[in-house]
Design a protein around this motif. Structure first.
Motif, PDB file in Angstrom:
ATOM      1  N   ALA A 150     -50.517 -20.934  24.389  1.00  0.00           N
ATOM      2  CA  ALA A 150     -50.267 -19.518  24.123  1.00  0.00           C
ATOM      3  C   ALA A 150     -49.702 -19.324  22.726  1.00  0.00           C
ATOM      4  O   ALA A 150     -49.900 -18.278  22.108  1.00  0.00           O
ATOM      5  CB  ALA A 150     -49.303 -18.956  25.169  1.00  0.00           C
ATOM      6  N   GLY A 151     -48.982 -20.318  22.212  1.00  0.00           N
ATOM      7  CA  GLY A 151     -48.413 -20.233  20.878  1.00  0.00           C
ATOM      8  C   GLY A 151     -47.433 -21.362  20.641  1.00  0.00           C
ATOM      9  O   GLY A 151     -46.899 -21.939  21.593  1.00  0.00           O
ATOM     10  N   VAL A 152     -47.229 -21.693  19.374  1.00  0.00           N
ATOM     11  CA  VAL A 152     -46.242 -22.698  18.975  1.00  0.00           C
ATOM     12  C   VAL A 152     -45.209 -21.958  18.140  1.00  0.00           C
ATOM     13  O   VAL A 152     -45.538 -21.329  17.136  1.00  0.00           O
ATOM     14  CB  VAL A 152     -46.882 -23.849  18.178  1.00  0.00           C
ATOM     15  N   TYR A 153     -43.951 -22.040  18.587  1.00  0.00           N
ATOM     16  CA  TYR A 153     -42.876 -21.234  18.036  1.00  0.00           C
ATOM     17  C   TYR A 153     -41.879 -22.083  17.264  1.00  0.00           C
ATOM     18  O   TYR A 153     -41.445 -23.126  17.745  1.00  0.00           O
ATOM     19  CB  TYR A 153     -42.119 -20.523  19.162  1.00  0.00           C
ATOM     20  N   ARG A 154     -41.513 -21.596  16.088  1.00  0.00           N
ATOM     21  CA  ARG A 154     -40.429 -22.134  15.268  1.00  0.00           C
ATOM     22  C   ARG A 154     -40.607 -23.613  14.916  1.00  0.00           C
ATOM     23  O   ARG A 154     -41.240 -24.357  15.627  1.00  0.00           O
ATOM     24  CB  ARG A 154     -39.077 -21.928  15.932  1.00  0.00           C
ATOM     25  N   THR A 155     -40.031 -24.001  13.857  1.00  0.00           N
ATOM     26  CA  THR A 155     -39.885 -25.410  13.479  1.00  0.00           C
ATOM     27  C   THR A 155     -38.562 -25.519  12.745  1.00  0.00           C
ATOM     28  O   THR A 155     -38.505 -25.915  11.597  1.00  0.00           O
ATOM     29  CB  THR A 155     -41.057 -25.914  12.600  1.00  0.00           C
ATOM     30  N   ALA A 156     -37.488 -25.138  13.425  1.00  0.00           N
ATOM     31  CA  ALA A 156     -36.173 -25.088  12.801  1.00  0.00           C
ATOM     32  C   ALA A 156     -35.434 -26.411  12.936  1.00  0.00           C
ATOM     33  O   ALA A 156     -35.463 -27.049  13.981  1.00  0.00           O
ATOM     34  CB  ALA A 156     -35.348 -23.975  13.446  1.00  0.00           C
ATOM     35  N   VAL A 157     -34.750 -26.817  11.853  1.00  0.00           N
ATOM     36  CA  VAL A 157     -33.978 -28.068  11.830  1.00  0.00           C
ATOM     37  C   VAL A 157     -32.512 -27.754  12.105  1.00  0.00           C
ATOM     38  O   VAL A 157     -31.948 -26.811  11.531  1.00  0.00           O
ATOM     39  CB  VAL A 157     -34.113 -28.778  10.461  1.00  0.00           C
ATOM     40  N   PHE A 158     -31.909 -28.561  12.969  1.00  0.00           N
ATOM     41  CA  PHE A 158     -30.481 -28.450  13.241  1.00  0.00           C
ATOM     42  C   PHE A 158     -29.959 -29.840  13.568  1.00  0.00           C
ATOM     43  O   PHE A 158     -30.435 -30.483  14.497  1.00  0.00           O
ATOM     44  CB  PHE A 158     -30.213 -27.483  14.404  1.00  0.00           C
ATOM     45  N   GLU A 159     -29.013 -30.322  12.772  1.00  0.00           N
ATOM     46  CA  GLU A 159     -28.358 -31.609  12.986  1.00  0.00           C
ATOM     47  C   GLU A 159     -29.347 -32.766  13.219  1.00  0.00           C
ATOM     48  O   GLU A 159     -29.252 -33.511  14.182  1.00  0.00           O
ATOM     49  CB  GLU A 159     -27.363 -31.511  14.139  1.00  0.00           C
ATOM     50  N   GLY A 160     -30.307 -32.898  12.314  1.00  0.00           N
ATOM     51  CA  GLY A 160     -31.226 -34.035  12.346  1.00  0.00           C
ATOM     52  C   GLY A 160     -32.361 -33.933  13.348  1.00  0.00           C
ATOM     53  O   GLY A 160     -33.082 -34.900  13.582  1.00  0.00           O
ATOM     54  N   THR A 161     -32.541 -32.734  13.938  1.00  0.00           N
ATOM     55  CA  THR A 161     -33.615 -32.535  14.915  1.00  0.00           C
ATOM     56  C   THR A 161     -34.363 -31.250  14.597  1.00  0.00           C
ATOM     57  O   THR A 161     -33.743 -30.205  14.397  1.00  0.00           O
ATOM     58  CB  THR A 161     -33.049 -32.447  16.343  1.00  0.00           C
ATOM     59  N   THR A 162     -35.696 -31.328  14.538  1.00  0.00           N
ATOM     60  CA  THR A 162     -36.518 -30.132  14.425  1.00  0.00           C
ATOM     61  C   THR A 162     -36.859 -29.690  15.836  1.00  0.00           C
ATOM     62  O   THR A 162     -37.361 -30.485  16.639  1.00  0.00           O
ATOM     63  CB  THR A 162     -37.817 -30.417  13.649  1.00  0.00           C
ATOM     64  N   GLN A 163     -36.585 -28.433  16.133  1.00  0.00           N
ATOM     65  CA  GLN A 163     -36.868 -27.898  17.464  1.00  0.00           C
ATOM     66  C   GLN A 163     -38.025 -26.912  17.376  1.00  0.00           C
ATOM     67  O   GLN A 163     -38.079 -26.083  16.470  1.00  0.00           O
ATOM     68  CB  GLN A 163     -35.632 -27.193  18.019  1.00  0.00           C
ATOM     69  N   SER A 164     -38.930 -27.019  18.332  1.00  0.00           N
ATOM     70  CA  SER A 164     -40.073 -26.129  18.411  1.00  0.00           C
ATOM     71  C   SER A 164     -40.373 -25.906  19.891  1.00  0.00           C
ATOM     72  O   SER A 164     -39.981 -26.721  20.737  1.00  0.00           O
ATOM     73  CB  SER A 164     -41.269 -26.770  17.699  1.00  0.00           C
ATOM     74  N   PHE A 165     -41.054 -24.827  20.198  1.00  0.00           N
ATOM     75  CA  PHE A 165     -41.439 -24.545  21.583  1.00  0.00           C
ATOM     76  C   PHE A 165     -42.933 -24.267  21.636  1.00  0.00           C
ATOM     77  O   PHE A 165     -43.465 -23.575  20.769  1.00  0.00           O
ATOM     78  CB  PHE A 165     -40.669 -23.330  22.127  1.00  0.00           C
ATOM     79  N   VAL A 166     -43.589 -24.798  22.657  1.00  0.00           N
ATOM     80  CA  VAL A 166     -45.007 -24.556  22.874  1.00  0.00           C
ATOM     81  C   VAL A 166     -45.136 -23.740  24.149  1.00  0.00           C
ATOM     82  O   VAL A 166     -44.727 -24.193  25.230  1.00  0.00           O
ATOM     83  CB  VAL A 166     -45.799 -25.876  23.005  1.00  0.00           C
ATOM     84  N   GLY A 167     -45.682 -22.531  24.020  1.00  0.00           N
ATOM     85  CA  GLY A 167     -45.988 -21.724  25.194  1.00  0.00           C
ATOM     86  C   GLY A 167     -47.291 -22.230  25.786  1.00  0.00           C
ATOM     87  O   GLY A 167     -48.292 -22.388  25.077  1.00  0.00           O
ATOM     88  N   VAL A 168     -47.288 -22.520  27.090  1.00  0.00           N
ATOM     89  CA  VAL A 168     -48.446 -23.124  27.755  1.00  0.00           C
ATOM     90  C   VAL A 168     -48.967 -22.160  28.822  1.00  0.00           C
ATOM     91  O   VAL A 168     -48.199 -21.689  29.663  1.00  0.00           O
ATOM     92  CB  VAL A 168     -48.061 -24.481  28.392  1.00  0.00           C
ATOM     93  N   ASN A 169     -50.264 -21.870  28.790  1.00  0.00           N
ATOM     94  CA  ASN A 169     -50.899 -20.957  29.743  1.00  0.00           C
ATOM     95  C   ASN A 169     -51.289 -21.652  31.039  1.00  0.00           C
ATOM     96  O   ASN A 169     -52.415 -21.510  31.522  1.00  0.00           O
ATOM     97  CB  ASN A 169     -52.136 -20.306  29.111  1.00  0.00           C
ATOM     98  N   ALA A 170     -50.390 -22.439  31.611  1.00  0.00           N
ATOM     99  CA  ALA A 170     -50.618 -23.131  32.885  1.00  0.00           C
ATOM    100  C   ALA A 170     -49.257 -23.547  33.412  1.00  0.00           C
ATOM    101  O   ALA A 170     -48.252 -23.487  32.692  1.00  0.00           O
ATOM    102  CB  ALA A 170     -51.517 -24.361  32.681  1.00  0.00           C
ATOM    103  N   ASP A 171     -49.222 -23.976  34.665  1.00  0.00           N
ATOM    104  CA  ASP A 171     -47.969 -24.376  35.285  1.00  0.00           C
ATOM    105  C   ASP A 171     -47.688 -25.854  35.028  1.00  0.00           C
ATOM    106  O   ASP A 171     -48.120 -26.723  35.780  1.00  0.00           O
ATOM    107  CB  ASP A 171     -48.003 -24.096  36.788  1.00  0.00           C
ATOM    108  N   ARG A 172     -47.001 -26.143  33.917  1.00  0.00           N
ATOM    109  CA  ARG A 172     -46.538 -27.472  33.536  1.00  0.00           C
ATOM    110  C   ARG A 172     -47.616 -28.567  33.667  1.00  0.00           C
ATOM    111  O   ARG A 172     -47.440 -29.549  34.390  1.00  0.00           O
ATOM    112  CB  ARG A 172     -45.299 -27.843  34.337  1.00  0.00           C
ATOM    113  N   PRO A 173     -48.707 -28.422  32.921  1.00  0.00           N
ATOM    114  CA  PRO A 173     -49.742 -29.473  32.961  1.00  0.00           C
ATOM    115  C   PRO A 173     -49.247 -30.755  32.298  1.00  0.00           C
ATOM    116  O   PRO A 173     -48.266 -30.751  31.540  1.00  0.00           O
ATOM    117  CB  PRO A 173     -50.897 -28.855  32.173  1.00  0.00           C
ATOM    118  N   GLY A 174     -49.932 -31.852  32.560  1.00  0.00           N
ATOM    119  CA  GLY A 174     -49.604 -33.136  31.952  1.00  0.00           C
ATOM    120  C   GLY A 174     -49.744 -33.072  30.445  1.00  0.00           C
ATOM    121  O   GLY A 174     -50.500 -32.258  29.903  1.00  0.00           O
ATOM    122  N   PHE A 175     -48.990 -33.931  29.760  1.00  0.00           N
ATOM    123  CA  PHE A 175     -49.054 -33.983  28.306  1.00  0.00           C
ATOM    124  C   PHE A 175     -48.741 -35.396  27.838  1.00  0.00           C
ATOM    125  O   PHE A 175     -48.168 -36.200  28.568  1.00  0.00           O
ATOM    126  CB  PHE A 175     -48.092 -32.970  27.666  1.00  0.00           C
TER     127      PHE A 175
END
Length: 193
Positions: A150-175
């Motif tokens: 559905a979309g890939v959100y943010r690529t913000a860095v905080f304390e040595g970690t880049t955080q991002s979120f992937v919206g998925v159009n299904a109920d927790r499929p394998g990855f």
């Protein structure tokens, strides 16, 4: 005695030849490493089936910044590629979460889709530390040819970690999660129906 020695040498030679054949056979059946073509990475073999959290460790002294973000569709899965600049190889913690909570601020981010996959790229650095230009594309990034994402959100860095979120159009499929090189990137494949 001589026959035993000849038999022992013959068996050892056969065993060594068998090992060589196994290595050769394994090399023939292992798919070649993915390569970059156009804006997407070529697809490896089968679609992922496991939805459990995944974790990897960065190299010592890694200092990486997300420089590009790509989304693509392949038979059986959709792919998100985080291209990285800087030094070292990335680590990661990738798992489904009930809510997209931004590191540092605690602010909840609205993420489209039925499920939210949180991506934490460890071994990250701020652009002024890594010396590379950070990703400045759309937020969220989308690609209609990859319907599972559905979309890939943010690529913000905080304390040595880049955080991002992937919206998925299904109920927790394998990855699956794979670190690749030349160029350095973190690849997430999400099973599609």
């Amino acid at each position: 005695m001589r026959n035993k020695m000849v038999l022992t040498v013959a068996l050892a030679a056969a065993l060594i030849a068998g090992c060589d054949d196994a290595e050769t056979s394994s090399a023939k059946t292992t798919p070649p490493p993915p390569t970059t073509t156009g804006s997407l990475v070529e697809a490896p073999a089968p679609a992922p089936g496991d939805a459990a959290p995944k974790q990897g460790t960065p190299s010592s002294g890694a200092g990486l910044t997300v420089t590009d973000l790509r989304i693509g569709h392949h038979p059986g899965f959709d792919r998100v590629v985080y291209e990285l600049g800087g030094t070292g190889t990335p680590g990661w913690i990738v798992q489904y979460t009930d809510r997209a909570i931004q590191d540092g601020s605690g602010k909840e981010i609205e993420v489209a889709g039925q499920s939210v996959l949180e991506v934490q790229i460890t071994g990250s650095a701020y652009p002024f530390d890594s010396g590379v230009t950070p990703y400045s594309g759309p937020d969220p990034a989308t690609d209609p040819s990859a319907p599972t994402i559905a979309g890939v959100y943010r690529t913000a860095v905080f304390e040595g970690t880049t955080q991002s979120f992937v919206g998925v159009n299904a109920d927790r499929p394998g990855f699956s999660v794979t670190a690749m090189s030349n160029p350095t990137r973190l690849v997430i494949d999400i099973a599609s129906s």
